[in-house]
Design a protein around this motif. Sequence first.
Motif, PDB file in Angstrom:
ATOM      1  N   ASN A 115      44.853 -52.090  10.614  1.00 32.50           N
ATOM      2  CA  ASN A 115      44.918 -50.703  11.053  1.00 32.50           C
ATOM      3  C   ASN A 115      44.159 -49.708  10.190  1.00 32.50           C
ATOM      4  O   ASN A 115      44.218 -48.509  10.445  1.00 32.50           O
ATOM      5  CB  ASN A 115      46.392 -50.275  11.092  1.00 32.50           C
ATOM      6  CG  ASN A 115      46.822 -50.049  12.512  1.00 32.50           C
ATOM      7  OD1 ASN A 115      46.102 -49.387  13.263  1.00 32.50           O
ATOM      8  ND2 ASN A 115      47.950 -50.600  12.891  1.00 32.50           N
ATOM      9  N   GLY A 116      43.512 -50.193   9.157  1.00 35.26           N
ATOM     10  CA  GLY A 116      42.861 -49.252   8.237  1.00 35.26           C
ATOM     11  C   GLY A 116      43.865 -48.699   7.246  1.00 35.26           C
ATOM     12  O   GLY A 116      43.656 -48.733   6.045  1.00 35.26           O
ATOM     13  N   GLY A 158      43.473 -49.508  14.886  1.00 38.21           N
ATOM     14  CA  GLY A 158      42.595 -48.629  14.098  1.00 38.21           C
ATOM     15  C   GLY A 158      41.919 -49.309  12.924  1.00 38.21           C
ATOM     16  O   GLY A 158      41.478 -48.648  11.995  1.00 38.21           O
ATOM     17  N   GLY A 159      41.837 -50.638  12.951  1.00 43.89           N
ATOM     18  CA  GLY A 159      41.339 -51.343  11.769  1.00 43.89           C
ATOM     19  C   GLY A 159      39.830 -51.476  11.699  1.00 43.89           C
ATOM     20  O   GLY A 159      39.296 -51.923  10.688  1.00 43.89           O
ATOM     21  N   GLY A 160      39.142 -51.089  12.775  1.00 45.41           N
ATOM     22  CA  GLY A 160      37.695 -51.300  12.855  1.00 45.41           C
ATOM     23  C   GLY A 160      36.933 -50.714  11.682  1.00 45.41           C
ATOM     24  O   GLY A 160      36.048 -51.353  11.116  1.00 45.41           O
TER      25      GLY A 160
ATOM     26  N   PRO B  37      40.056 -36.232   8.875  1.00 47.14           N
ATOM     27  CA  PRO B  37      39.859 -37.064  10.061  1.00 47.14           C
ATOM     28  C   PRO B  37      39.570 -38.522   9.695  1.00 47.14           C
ATOM     29  O   PRO B  37      38.954 -38.781   8.656  1.00 47.14           O
ATOM     30  CB  PRO B  37      38.632 -36.418  10.737  1.00 47.14           C
ATOM     31  CG  PRO B  37      37.964 -35.620   9.684  1.00 47.14           C
ATOM     32  CD  PRO B  37      38.972 -35.275   8.632  1.00 47.14           C
ATOM     33  N   ASP B  38      40.040 -39.423  10.532  1.00 49.22           N
ATOM     34  CA  ASP B  38      39.675 -40.854  10.409  1.00 49.22           C
ATOM     35  C   ASP B  38      39.989 -41.480   9.064  1.00 49.22           C
ATOM     36  O   ASP B  38      39.272 -42.372   8.608  1.00 49.22           O
ATOM     37  CB  ASP B  38      38.163 -41.026  10.637  1.00 49.22           C
ATOM     38  CG  ASP B  38      37.844 -41.186  12.107  1.00 49.22           C
ATOM     39  OD1 ASP B  38      38.762 -41.577  12.849  1.00 49.22           O
ATOM     40  OD2 ASP B  38      36.698 -40.909  12.506  1.00 49.22           O
ATOM     41  N   TRP B  39      41.060 -41.032   8.425  1.00 51.20           N
ATOM     42  CA  TRP B  39      41.296 -41.577   7.079  1.00 51.20           C
ATOM     43  C   TRP B  39      41.862 -42.991   7.128  1.00 51.20           C
ATOM     44  O   TRP B  39      42.479 -43.408   8.101  1.00 51.20           O
ATOM     45  CB  TRP B  39      42.169 -40.659   6.237  1.00 51.20           C
ATOM     46  CG  TRP B  39      43.586 -40.420   6.691  1.00 51.20           C
ATOM     47  CD1 TRP B  39      44.014 -39.412   7.502  1.00 51.20           C
ATOM     48  CD2 TRP B  39      44.760 -41.165   6.337  1.00 51.20           C
ATOM     49  NE1 TRP B  39      45.375 -39.491   7.678  1.00 51.20           N
ATOM     50  CE2 TRP B  39      45.864 -40.552   6.974  1.00 51.20           C
ATOM     51  CE3 TRP B  39      44.992 -42.282   5.535  1.00 51.20           C
ATOM     52  CZ2 TRP B  39      47.174 -41.027   6.838  1.00 51.20           C
ATOM     53  CZ3 TRP B  39      46.298 -42.759   5.405  1.00 51.20           C
ATOM     54  CH2 TRP B  39      47.363 -42.130   6.049  1.00 51.20           C
TER      55      TRP B  39
END
Lengths: 178, 307
Positions: A115-116, A158-160, B37-39
């Motif tokens: 997932n990041g 969301g891991g991309g 954003p996008d963290w």
Amino acid sequence: MAFRDEIQTLSGQNVNLCFQCSKCSSGCPLADKMDLKPAQVIHSIRLGRADSVLNSQSIWLCVDCETCTSRCPQGVEPASAMSAARVLALQKGIKPSVKVIGIYYRGFVDNMRLNGKIHDASVAGITQLLTGQLIADLPLAMKLLVRGRVKPPPLPLGGGRFRKIYRNALAREKESRA
Amino acid sequence: MRLGYYPGCSLEGISAEYDESIRALFAHLEITMEDLPDWICCGTLAAPSLSRLLGLATPLWNVAQAEKAGYEKVIAPCSACLYHFKHATNVVMENPPLRAEVEAVLELPLNSPPPTIHPLELLSDDGFEALIRGSVKRDLSDLKAVCYYGCHISRPAKLMQFDDPENPQSMDRLLNWVGIQTLDWPRKVDCCGAHFSMIKPDYVVDMCQHLFESALEAGAEAIIVGCPMCHANLDTRQEAIAAKLGHALNMPVLYFSQVLGYAFGLPDKELGFKRHIVDPLPLLKCLKSPLPTLVTSGTSHFPHSTL
């Protein structure tokens, strides 16, 4: 490359600056649990004793509190040298001498690939399951759950972003070592 | 000044009350910040233990996002995230070949990355003193507490460039402004054991035991912290520590943001007190409040005060 130089390349630390005052060992909150004290780790690196450093428990027991780095009168950063030694040990195929810590770091990064961000409860749960500590902490986990401090795991969508960084970083490192 | 906010993974999980209280506090003080954003996770000690390049690139992904979004500063309430952001930025920006390599890994440029700071660094600035003093609605002068900074708020000094690495004062100063005479104690920068709570809990119990003994000796009834790991360890491991000490502990561990928010009269619900293992409300509720002088004064010199 000599062991000492490998550490210096990875961490930027010139261990030859150390004059063995042992302030690092005195301030280290985990020194009493370590086989090699921080000042001994630095001295061993200086002497090129790769086997003893890379197989030591100390490099894995360092929790990176930076007390040693902060207090060194010579500007050496023992915590950075320990971090470099961990990377070097894995590169040379030496298994972490404190197994549970190796399992935790690996599991942490694997969770990031989903997932990041990490899902802290999963990382804790899986680590404790693999290291046989889950039962002891179950009552605590239940208390945290009741208080809303354990969130349900998110869908692994969301891991991309992180997987790309992971792939690129490992590929470049492999290339530069080849 | 445009501020980015990087909550980090703990604040979305086990430390939700830190996130809630920081957001409530900043909203009350009318400090605007935008979620980065996008963290992604900063990678903490795990990523740099597996690969050096991964350990540097992971936090810098977030720094690059902050640069792209045009923030002047990034607020990171978790001191581990804070340290890894600052460490990676420092190492990479001083080494052009390494920087090129990290940019290639990220597929993003790093030109002038904005600095990351702890919320304490923002709030303890003298410019906030009048606003913070003027926002007080509850008298917390009876609270006997020590401030616990842990590792990375000010250490290592060369990198963090904030406060004193051996005897930091920023949190004490901030709490003095709201009327709390914080107690002096010798273990304010000792390590709590951080993530070892999950893998070597007995070590963490040992390390936190020293902290509690020292806090008790100083006469503290509560410990005030500014890091999610310090909080998790001190709040969740008290049962095991009490067993070793041979007496009950039940010492509330509060975030500075919760204490400030409580002093400003914010509702308990917004500050997340219910999430603690050791309930801090019995202690807070027995303190005298609200401030009689301020409540009857009717007017305030400070625009942000709702009095």
